[in-house]
Scaffold this motif. Structure first.
Motif, PDB file in Angstrom:
ATOM      1  N   ASN A  38       0.823  -1.213   0.000  1.00  0.00           N
ATOM      2  CA  ASN A  38       0.000   0.000   0.000  1.00  0.00           C
ATOM      3  C   ASN A  38       0.857   1.263   0.000  1.00  0.00           C
ATOM      4  N   GLN A  39       2.149   1.094   0.292  1.00  0.00           N
ATOM      5  CA  GLN A  39       2.996   2.296   0.258  1.00  0.00           C
ATOM      6  C   GLN A  39       3.067   2.869  -1.157  1.00  0.00           C
ATOM      7  N   GLU A  40       2.874   2.034  -2.178  1.00  0.00           N
ATOM      8  CA  GLU A  40       2.821   2.563  -3.556  1.00  0.00           C
ATOM      9  C   GLU A  40       1.654   3.542  -3.695  1.00  0.00           C
ATOM     10  N   THR A  41       0.498   3.144  -3.140  1.00  0.00           N
ATOM     11  CA  THR A  41      -0.684   4.006  -3.183  1.00  0.00           C
ATOM     12  C   THR A  41      -0.419   5.306  -2.436  1.00  0.00           C
ATOM     13  N   LEU A  42       0.273   5.188  -1.302  1.00  0.00           N
ATOM     14  CA  LEU A  42       0.587   6.387  -0.528  1.00  0.00           C
ATOM     15  C   LEU A  42       1.583   7.281  -1.265  1.00  0.00           C
ATOM     16  N   ARG A  43       2.527   6.684  -2.002  1.00  0.00           N
ATOM     17  CA  ARG A  43       3.455   7.503  -2.805  1.00  0.00           C
ATOM     18  C   ARG A  43       2.677   8.263  -3.880  1.00  0.00           C
ATOM     19  N   THR A  44       1.682   7.630  -4.449  1.00  0.00           N
ATOM     20  CA  THR A  44       0.824   8.326  -5.422  1.00  0.00           C
ATOM     21  C   THR A  44       0.122   9.503  -4.752  1.00  0.00           C
ATOM     22  N   ALA A  45      -0.390   9.263  -3.537  1.00  0.00           N
ATOM     23  CA  ALA A  45      -1.079  10.335  -2.799  1.00  0.00           C
ATOM     24  C   ALA A  45      -0.119  11.486  -2.518  1.00  0.00           C
ATOM     25  N   LEU A  46       1.114  11.148  -2.153  1.00  0.00           N
ATOM     26  CA  LEU A  46       2.118  12.189  -1.869  1.00  0.00           C
ATOM     27  C   LEU A  46       2.467  12.943  -3.153  1.00  0.00           C
ATOM     28  N   ALA A  47       2.514  12.215  -4.263  1.00  0.00           N
ATOM     29  CA  ALA A  47       2.838  12.853  -5.546  1.00  0.00           C
ATOM     30  C   ALA A  47       1.708  13.783  -5.987  1.00  0.00           C
ATOM     31  N   MET A  48       0.467  13.407  -5.664  1.00  0.00           N
ATOM     32  CA  MET A  48      -0.666  14.283  -6.003  1.00  0.00           C
ATOM     33  C   MET A  48      -0.647  15.561  -5.168  1.00  0.00           C
ATOM     34  N   GLY A  49      -0.188  15.448  -3.903  1.00  0.00           N
ATOM     35  CA  GLY A  49      -0.141  16.674  -3.100  1.00  0.00           C
ATOM     36  C   GLY A  49      -0.316  16.495  -1.602  1.00  0.00           C
ATOM     37  N   ALA A  50      -0.436  15.245  -1.118  1.00  0.00           N
ATOM     38  CA  ALA A  50      -0.470  15.048   0.337  1.00  0.00           C
ATOM     39  C   ALA A  50       0.905  15.411   0.899  1.00  0.00           C
ATOM     40  N   ASP A  51       0.949  15.870   2.166  1.00  0.00           N
ATOM     41  CA  ASP A  51       2.219  16.301   2.742  1.00  0.00           C
ATOM     42  C   ASP A  51       2.971  15.164   3.405  1.00  0.00           C
ATOM     43  N   ARG A  52       2.233  14.271   4.053  1.00  0.00           N
ATOM     44  CA  ARG A  52       2.887  13.090   4.616  1.00  0.00           C
ATOM     45  C   ARG A  52       1.898  11.933   4.638  1.00  0.00           C
ATOM     46  N   ALA A  53       2.440  10.757   4.936  1.00  0.00           N
ATOM     47  CA  ALA A  53       1.602   9.567   4.826  1.00  0.00           C
ATOM     48  C   ALA A  53       1.817   8.635   6.000  1.00  0.00           C
ATOM     49  N   ILE A  54       0.751   7.913   6.328  1.00  0.00           N
ATOM     50  CA  ILE A  54       0.836   6.894   7.377  1.00  0.00           C
ATOM     51  C   ILE A  54       0.359   5.574   6.787  1.00  0.00           C
ATOM     52  N   LEU A  55       1.209   4.564   6.874  1.00  0.00           N
ATOM     53  CA  LEU A  55       0.834   3.230   6.399  1.00  0.00           C
ATOM     54  C   LEU A  55       0.581   2.350   7.610  1.00  0.00           C
ATOM     55  N   VAL A  56      -0.624   1.787   7.673  1.00  0.00           N
ATOM     56  CA  VAL A  56      -0.941   0.850   8.748  1.00  0.00           C
ATOM     57  C   VAL A  56      -0.901  -0.552   8.143  1.00  0.00           C
ATOM     58  N   VAL A  57       0.144  -1.284   8.463  1.00  0.00           N
ATOM     59  CA  VAL A  57       0.272  -2.643   7.916  1.00  0.00           C
ATOM     60  C   VAL A  57      -0.585  -3.572   8.775  1.00  0.00           C
ATOM     61  N   ALA A  58      -1.702  -3.996   8.192  1.00  0.00           N
ATOM     62  CA  ALA A  58      -2.687  -4.741   8.976  1.00  0.00           C
ATOM     63  C   ALA A  58      -2.755  -6.212   8.579  1.00  0.00           C
ATOM     64  N   THR A  59      -2.111  -6.557   7.485  1.00  0.00           N
ATOM     65  CA  THR A  59      -2.150  -7.940   7.014  1.00  0.00           C
ATOM     66  C   THR A  59      -0.990  -8.162   6.053  1.00  0.00           C
ATOM     67  N   ASP A  60      -0.602  -9.429   5.852  1.00  0.00           N
ATOM     68  CA  ASP A  60       0.437  -9.673   4.846  1.00  0.00           C
ATOM     69  C   ASP A  60      -0.154 -10.367   3.621  1.00  0.00           C
ATOM     70  N   ASP A  61      -1.466 -10.536   3.604  1.00  0.00           N
ATOM     71  CA  ASP A  61      -2.114 -11.156   2.438  1.00  0.00           C
ATOM     72  C   ASP A  61      -3.098 -10.163   1.815  1.00  0.00           C
ATOM     73  N   VAL A  62      -2.832  -9.822   0.567  1.00  0.00           N
ATOM     74  CA  VAL A  62      -3.663  -8.837  -0.127  1.00  0.00           C
ATOM     75  C   VAL A  62      -5.122  -9.301  -0.235  1.00  0.00           C
ATOM     76  N   HIS A  63      -5.355 -10.610  -0.128  1.00  0.00           N
ATOM     77  CA  HIS A  63      -6.727 -11.123  -0.230  1.00  0.00           C
ATOM     78  C   HIS A  63      -7.534 -10.916   1.051  1.00  0.00           C
ATOM     79  N   ASN A  64      -6.839 -10.502   2.108  1.00  0.00           N
ATOM     80  CA  ASN A  64      -7.505 -10.315   3.383  1.00  0.00           C
ATOM     81  C   ASN A  64      -8.021  -8.874   3.485  1.00  0.00           C
ATOM     82  N   ASP A  65      -9.265  -8.664   3.093  1.00  0.00           N
ATOM     83  CA  ASP A  65      -9.859  -7.321   3.093  1.00  0.00           C
ATOM     84  C   ASP A  65     -10.195  -6.919   4.531  1.00  0.00           C
ATOM     85  N   ILE A  66      -9.710  -5.749   4.940  1.00  0.00           N
ATOM     86  CA  ILE A  66     -10.003  -5.280   6.304  1.00  0.00           C
ATOM     87  C   ILE A  66     -11.382  -4.627   6.292  1.00  0.00           C
TER      88      ILE A  66
END
Lengths: 252, 308
Positions: free
Chosen positions: A68-96
């Protein structure tokens, strides 16, 4: 003021979802993932509010797998100032689930004290349309869903909402949670210089445990199936045949 | 098991079709109570009392409920609501706004857009714009269910339920209603119309959408639009049919200049008969249409309007 924008990493809008053969869910291995389109709209709105001088800082948050850090890098590139990644699972199939997401976001909101949380109205994967509403309940903040217009005023945010049958305008006391709808704006593309700059913006990584939140699953997925499909029908020769078919089926 | 249905009432006017279909879904599990909260409840509660399978109509009349603001509704009614094991609402902008807030307050998940009530804890719902159907089992103490009403029929008006007034303390210091700008129309309501005529990006402009509206009026139909058409500003958002708009299942759905993206199909593929008009014979809409016509819509639609 500070604005918090949660962004979800989902199967790209243009990729067809394929049901896994074992019925456990949708296959997300080796497919293109992108930022949930409604979250892009929320982020764009936050950036516009900041550009107008009504906000000082935009924090993007994503909850899920390490990637998800890729998604956050996109957000930062669009104009967010900083980002927080909450690593909640190691399997992408596990929807929170939205309820857990709301608990995590509420914990972050209590730490960061944003005046506004801008969310997409729904994620295009699980289609729940629930996180913003649950989050505002958890925080006991005001709630404005399905926004097509947002106007920041002194102590309130005036939101025009897309409701069945038309538009509704309400004033929501700040701090507020607002979920955004399709017509609010058209998100920008990140420019190359901004993509480069985003690499140096701060991205903090934490776990749900750091926030004292437990990951729970209230809805157990029993099975996931292909929907019943329709057969392609007849291609008609001319307008008269079509008129006949319409007449047969009106009021039928 | 105690089942509650939240009736959708907008400024005193019962959303009869949506509420009746929600009762129909809830009644798969047993008799239901219906919560009738609005600024004027006399007409709405009388109608609700006649709906089959309704045992009690709980009436809460206060100006605070006129617009069903999420805070007024949930903060005030939470005690009444939490005494039930199952709470159903239509998956309309009312239900989608209010139900998850109640979920947040009770710390339970919401089960959105349920297409089938399978048992008291198991439900089917579409995910990924209807590209998959998921069956989920809830472990929550209270089940909050929003219903995809196009999957259910209305209930007959053969009942005679008790109508009871409920005491409550009204509460909402967070949001204030300013105004409504509703589309006024003599056309039938989109989600309950027997016939829907929808236009897509191919229609080309807001002005051209009159062609769609003309055919719709001739057929006594509601007007719909694809997300692409709404996105391009050709049609208002409340006409949107699809994953992020409304879900319809009319007897006849006429798709004009709509390519048939999966997000649009998600909102109309349960229609009984689908007719598609598109100049591109490769358009995916023809894969789901019962009858298709490959033609220029600007030529075909006015001619159809004249002939039907």
């Amino acid at each position: 003021m500070k604005i918090l924008v949660p962004v979800k990493r989902v199967l790209d809008y243009n990729v067809k979802a394929r049901v896994k053969a074992d019925g456990s869910g949708i296959d997300l291995t080796n497919v293109k993932m992108s930022m949930n389109p409604f979250d892009e709209i929320a982020l764009e709105e936050a950036i516009r509010i900041k550009e107008k001088g009504n906000a000082e800082e935009i924090i993007a948050v994503s909850i899920g797998v390490q990637q998800n850090q890729e998604t956050l890098r996109t957000a930062l590139a669009m104009g967010a100032d900083r980002a927080i990644l909450v690593v909640a699972t190691d399997d992408v199939h596990n929807d929170i689930e939205p309820l857990t997401v709301a608990n995590i976001l509420a914990a972050i909101a209590l730490k960061e004290n944003p005046s506004l949380i801008l969310c997409g109205k729904q994620a295009i994967d699980n289609d729940f349309n629930a996180t913003a509403q649950m989050l505002s309940a958890k925080l006991k903040w005001s709630q404005a869903t399905f926004a097509s217009e947002i106007d920041i005023q002194k102590d309130i945010v005036r939101v025009t909402r897309e409701v069945d049958g038309g538009l509704q305008t309400i004033d929501a006391k700040i701090p507020a949670v607002v979920s955004v709808d399709l017509r609010l704006n058209e998100p920008r593309y990140a420019s190359l210089p901004n993509i480069m700059k985003a690499k140096r913006k701060p991205l903090e990584e934490i776990s749900p445990a750091d926030l004292g939140v437990e990951i729970t699953q209230r809805l157990k997925v029993i099975k996931t199936e292909e929907p019943g499909s329709r057969e392609a029908g007849l291609i008609l020769e001319n307008i008269d045949q079509l008129v006949e078919k319409i007449q047969e089926n009106v009021g039928g | 098991m105690k089942i509650l249905v939240l009736a959708e009432i907008n400024d005193g006017e019962l959303a009869e079709d949506q509420t009746s279909k929600t009762i129909s879904a809830a009644a798969k599990l047993g008799k239901v109570d219906v919560l009738c909260a609005s600024n004027q409840c006399t007409d709405a509660s009388a109608k609700l009392a006649k709906m089959e399978n309704v045992e009690n109509v709980l009436v809460l009349e206060d100006v605070l409920f006129a617009q069903s603001l999420a805070e007024s509704y949930s903060e005030t009614l939470i005690d009444t609501i939490s005494s039930y094991s199952h709470v159903f609402a239509p998956s309309s902008s009312f239900g989608k706004n209010v139900l998850p807030r109640i979920g947040g307050m009770l710390d339970v998940m919401v089960i959105s857009d349920v297409s089938k009530v399978i048992s008291e804890d198991t439900f089917e719902r579409p995910v990924y714009a209807g590209n998959a159907m998921q069956t989920v089992q809830s472990i929550d103490k209270v089940k909050l269910i929003s219903v995809r009403t196009s999957n259910y029929d209305t209930v007959p008006l053969t009942g005679a339920a008790n109508v009871k007034k409920i005491d409550f303390e009204s509460n909402n210091s967070l949001t204030t209603f300013i105004e409504n700008k509703m589309q006024t129309s003599d056309r039938p309501e989109l989600t309950s119309a027997k016939v829907v005529v929808s236009g897509g990006r191919g229609v080309g402009s807001k002005e051209n959408f009159e062609i769609i509206e003309g055919l719709a009026d001739k057929l006594g139909a509601a007007v719909g639009a694809s997300r692409a058409a709404v996105d391009s500003g050709f049609a208002p958002n409340d006409w949107q049919v699809g994953q992020t708009g409304k879900v319809v299942a009319p007897d006849l759905y006429v798709a004009v200049g709509i390519s048939g993206a999966i997000q649009h199909l998600a909102g109309m593929k349960d229609s009984k008969v689908i007719v598609a008009i598109n100049k591109d014979e490769e358009a995916p809409i023809f894969q789901v249409a019962d009858f298709g016509l490959v033609d220029d819509l600007f030529k075909a639609v006015p001619e159809i309007e004249k002939k039907v």
